[in-house]
Design an enzyme around this catalytic site. Sequence first.
Site, PDB file in Angstrom:
ATOM      1  N   ASP A  47       8.842 -48.257  44.792  1.00 44.62           N
ATOM      2  CA  ASP A  47       8.795 -47.778  43.603  1.00 44.62           C
ATOM      3  C   ASP A  47       9.010 -46.282  42.865  1.00 44.62           C
ATOM      4  O   ASP A  47       8.382 -45.515  43.669  1.00 44.62           O
ATOM      5  CB  ASP A  47       6.834 -48.006  43.247  1.00 44.62           C
ATOM      6  N   TYR A  52       9.354 -39.590  37.072  1.00 37.30           N
ATOM      7  CA  TYR A  52       8.675 -39.115  37.765  1.00 37.30           C
ATOM      8  C   TYR A  52       9.310 -37.949  39.004  1.00 37.30           C
ATOM      9  O   TYR A  52       9.445 -37.232  39.871  1.00 37.30           O
ATOM     10  CB  TYR A  52       8.550 -39.858  39.510  1.00 37.30           C
ATOM     11  N   LYS A  77      11.642 -47.681  36.587  1.00 41.63           N
ATOM     12  CA  LYS A  77      11.605 -47.564  35.028  1.00 41.63           C
ATOM     13  C   LYS A  77      11.165 -47.114  33.631  1.00 41.63           C
ATOM     14  O   LYS A  77      12.617 -45.748  34.359  1.00 41.63           O
ATOM     15  CB  LYS A  77       9.826 -47.151  35.104  1.00 41.63           C
ATOM     16  N   HIS A 110       8.339 -49.006  31.560  1.00 45.60           N
ATOM     17  CA  HIS A 110       7.180 -47.564  31.885  1.00 45.60           C
ATOM     18  C   HIS A 110       5.969 -48.421  30.984  1.00 45.60           C
ATOM     19  O   HIS A 110       4.889 -48.105  31.837  1.00 45.60           O
ATOM     20  CB  HIS A 110       7.243 -46.594  31.798  1.00 45.60           C
TER      21      HIS A 110
END
Length: 280
Positions: A47, A52, A77, A110
């Site tokens: 994931d 990120y 996402k 997200h």
Amino acid sequence: MKESIPELTLNDGLTLPAIGFGTYKLNGNEGATAINSAIDVGYRLIDTAYNYENEGTVGEAIRRSTVPRNELRITSKLPGRYQEYKKAVTAIQESLYRANLDYYDLYLIHWPNPKQGLYPEAWQALIDAKKWGLIRSIGVCNFLPEHLEQLEKETGVKPSINQIELHPFFNQEDQRRFHQQNNIKTQSWSPLARVTDILENETISHIASQHNKSVSQVILRWHYQLGSIPIPKSSSPERQHENLSIFDFSLNETEMAMMAELTNPNGRLKNQDPATYEEF
Ligand SMILES: NC(=O)c1ccc[n+]([C@@H]2O[C@H](COP(=O)([O-])OP(=O)(O)OC[C@H]3O[C@@H](n4cnc5c(N)ncnc54)[C@H](OP(=O)(O)O)[C@@H]3O)[C@@H](O)[C@H]2O)c1
């Protein structure tokens, strides 16, 4: 020894392992080493997210691994700032370029950011990207029932999964029931509640001692028995392995009921209620 991980089938036919690996905060070379170790240990569902800033790290870990691409399930996402249709299409392409991948197995919105009113537009971009072969399965994170209903009303297409905050302190009973009734798979983010306080919890420690398992293993097994896919993050190969070793024991009804007692309506870790919280 490699753990044998059960497989689940989503509403569009894609199969996923019953547990995945979270990568938030795993960046750069150290991150690639940790993610590569997770693949080595046996994780096949990874994931990541545009926000990120480690899609490249995940891509690097995949390149370092000998596991064939088609045995992996890679999730990314779409950030809130790219929910307009054209921006969403570009962001999906950018996500792929960053990871140096031809396709994502799963791509998720997200956050719904409902005040912006753009998530149905973003959803149309995911639907089209799936048609173009850039994504195999499309889903969302942090969508409340009303947001999920809106997607279906506007496009006729249901998400395959909804990834939500779910841990023993916030067990999301109503939201899980809604998913089950609508054939949407639940994934649990922060499944270990980021281990703040939880490792010392007396109830879970007691259950763990009965099974000769760790607190983390009991929690992750609990997710599995709830029918949700947990995606624990760990930088350590030992803890990565520990977190996968949850398919050789089970919690009985009394233990599940004891776990249910730990939930709290205000149990979100950072009060991120998707009705009002926005992330861009
Ligand atoms: N969709 C969303 O909005 C959203 C939001 C948040 C997170 N996520 C995803 O969900 C993933 C998991 O959530 P998270 O990272 O917030 O929290 P988490 O997985 O609940 O907890 C991670 C923390 O637990 C520690 N840990 C892991 N296994 C352990 C064990 N067996 N014993 C003791 N400590 C252990 C890790 O430390 P070490 O690394 O030192 O082991 C790390 O500090 C994220 O990485 C991300 O991929 C999604």
